[in-house]
Design an enzyme around this catalytic site. Sequence first.
Site, PDB file in Angstrom:
ATOM      1  N   CYS A  31      30.666  36.933  37.684  1.00 50.73           N
ATOM      2  CA  CYS A  31      30.969  37.857  38.792  1.00 50.73           C
ATOM      3  C   CYS A  31      30.864  37.131  40.142  1.00 50.73           C
ATOM      4  CB  CYS A  31      29.990  39.022  38.717  1.00 50.73           C
ATOM      5  SG  CYS A  31      29.978  40.105  40.145  1.00 50.73           S
ATOM      6  N   CYS A  34      28.724  38.805  42.789  1.00 58.82           N
ATOM      7  CA  CYS A  34      27.304  38.614  42.464  1.00 58.82           C
ATOM      8  C   CYS A  34      26.797  37.289  43.022  1.00 58.82           C
ATOM      9  CB  CYS A  34      27.094  38.647  40.951  1.00 58.82           C
ATOM     10  SG  CYS A  34      27.528  40.213  40.173  1.00 58.82           S
TER      11      CYS A  34
END
Length: 81
Positions: A31, A34
């Site tokens: 991600c 993230c």
Amino acid sequence: MKIVDVREGSELAKLLKTDSKVILDFYADWCNPCKVLTRTIEEIRKTNLFPEVTIAKINVDKFPEVAQNYKVRSMPTMLFT
């Protein structure tokens, strides 16, 4: 600010019992948002403005049952306890 990479479910349970201010940071290695959030958290940690806060990093690919218990549907997700 303390950052803990949760490696087993019992570790998270212990943190939630012993630390009074915990932020659950649900993430995935793949991600990109993230990764950006992780860098931001590291910058905040360096300022030492929040020494009483613990951030528990929880990889949703390793702990899908924990993510499901907290109803995490997208990453990154941060929950304050």
